[in-house]
Scaffold this active site. Structure first.
Site, PDB file in Angstrom:
ATOM      1  N   GLY A  46       0.847  -1.191   0.000  1.00 50.88           N
ATOM      2  CA  GLY A  46       0.000   0.000   0.000  1.00 50.88           C
ATOM      3  C   GLY A  46       0.877   1.233   0.000  1.00 50.88           C
ATOM      4  N   GLN A  51       3.102  10.059   0.726  1.00 51.15           N
ATOM      5  CA  GLN A  51       4.373   9.333   0.844  1.00 51.15           C
ATOM      6  C   GLN A  51       5.281   9.561  -0.362  1.00 51.15           C
ATOM      7  OE1 GLN A  51       2.344   5.428   2.002  1.00 51.15           O
ATOM      8  NE2 GLN A  51       4.226   5.387   3.207  1.00 51.15           N
ATOM      9  N   CYS A  94       5.620   0.503   7.626  1.00 49.54           N
ATOM     10  CA  CYS A  94       5.257   1.647   6.785  1.00 49.54           C
ATOM     11  C   CYS A  94       6.479   1.988   5.953  1.00 49.54           C
ATOM     12  CB  CYS A  94       4.848   2.835   7.662  1.00 49.54           C
ATOM     13  SG  CYS A  94       4.428   4.300   6.699  1.00 49.54           S
ATOM     14  N   LEU A  95       6.284   2.158   4.650  1.00 50.63           N
ATOM     15  CA  LEU A  95       7.425   2.452   3.769  1.00 50.63           C
ATOM     16  C   LEU A  95       8.090   3.775   4.131  1.00 50.63           C
ATOM     17  CD1 LEU A  95       5.929   1.334   0.333  1.00 50.63           C
ATOM     18  CD2 LEU A  95       7.566   0.089   1.769  1.00 50.63           C
ATOM     19  N   HIS A 136      -4.731   1.902   7.209  1.00 49.22           N
ATOM     20  CA  HIS A 136      -3.381   2.464   7.308  1.00 49.22           C
ATOM     21  C   HIS A 136      -3.181   3.558   6.246  1.00 49.22           C
ATOM     22  CE1 HIS A 136       1.159   1.897   7.808  1.00 49.22           C
ATOM     23  NE2 HIS A 136       1.062   2.631   6.723  1.00 49.22           N
ATOM     24  N   GLU A 137      -3.559   3.252   5.001  1.00 49.97           N
ATOM     25  CA  GLU A 137      -3.365   4.218   3.911  1.00 49.97           C
ATOM     26  C   GLU A 137      -4.303   5.407   4.077  1.00 49.97           C
ATOM     27  OE1 GLU A 137      -0.735   3.747   2.517  1.00 49.97           O
ATOM     28  OE2 GLU A 137      -0.506   1.621   2.933  1.00 49.97           O
ATOM     29  N   HIS A 140      -2.938   7.962   6.369  1.00 45.09           N
ATOM     30  CA  HIS A 140      -1.921   8.832   5.760  1.00 45.09           C
ATOM     31  C   HIS A 140      -2.560  10.083   5.152  1.00 45.09           C
ATOM     32  CE1 HIS A 140       1.964   6.882   6.059  1.00 45.09           C
ATOM     33  NE2 HIS A 140       1.498   5.730   5.614  1.00 45.09           N
TER      34      HIS A 140
HETATM   35 ZN    ZN Z   1       2.410   3.892   5.795  1.00 45.91          ZN
END
Ligand code: ZN
Length: 164
Positions: A46, A51, A94-95, A136-137, A140
Site C-alpha cells: 500500500g 508518501q 510503513c514504507l 493504514h493508507e 496517511h
Molecule cells: Zn504507511
C-alpha cells in the site's frame, strides 16, 4: 511511469491533511501509475500520495500480489463508511518509517467507498489484511502515521528505535 522517492518520517508532509481530488485529470492518472510502480518496487502492499510528496487524497494498494497475480486498486477520495466494533491488533510496517513495525489496533472490518481512475465510485466491504491496509493508507491522507496510533510509551520506544 516512474518509481518516485519515498518521503520518510518525520517529514512534515506526512503529518498534513491531504486535499480532495477535484477532478480526475491526466496528472492524477500519472500520479497513480507512478505510485503503483513505487509501491511494487519498494516492495510494499500500500502507498498513499503524501508518501511521494503529493498532498492529495489518493492511495493505492494491492494486498495479494506477493502471493499471486497483481490486483492493483487506486482509491481516489476514499471514505470509510463503516467500521466494525470488533478490533484486531497486529504489526504494521510503513514504507515511510523503514525498519519499524508498530502494533496498531484497527477495526477488523470496514466498508470503503472510493472513486477509481475511471471516475466510477465503488463500495466494498473489506476484512483481514485488506481492511488493515486500507485503514493504514486512509490514515496517511489525514496526516496520521502508525506512531500516532500507539500509546505514548510505545511511541517513544518506536521513535527511539527509528532514530537509532
Ligand atoms: Zn504507511
Amino acid at each position: 511511469m516512474a518509481v518516485l522517492p519515498i518521503v520518510l518520517w518525520p517529514d512534515a508532509r506526512l503529518s498534513m491533511r491531504c486535499a480532495e481530488v477535484a477532478e480526475i485529470t491526466e496528472e492524477i492518472g500519472r500520479l497513480a501509475a507512478d505510485m503503483l510502480d513505487t509501491m511494487y518496487a519498494a516492495p510494499g502492499r500500500g502507498l498513499a500520495a503524501p508518501q511521494v510528496g503529493a498532498l492529495q487524497r489518493v492511495f493505492v494498494m494491492d494486498v495479494t500480489w506477493k502471493d499471486g497475480p497483481r490486483s492493483p486498486l487506486v482509491c481516489i477520495n476514499p471514505d470509510i463508511l463503516w467500521m466494525s466494533d470488533e478490533r484486531a491488533t497486529g504489526p504494521e510496517g510503513c514504507l515511510s518509517i523503514p525498519g519499524i513495525t508498530a502494533e496498531v489496533s484497527r477495526a477488523r472490518a470496514i466498508r470503503l467507498r472510493w472513486t477509481g481512475l475511471d471516475g466510477v465510485t465503488r463500495e466494498e466491504d473489506m476484512t483481514g489484511f485488506a481492511a488493515i491496509c486500507a485503514q493504514h493508507e486512509f490514515d496517511h491522507l489525514d496526516g496520521i502515521v502508525t506512531l500516532r496510533r500507539l500509546s505514548p510509551e510505545a511511541r517513544a520506544r518506536a521513535e527511539a528505535e527509528y532514530r537509532a
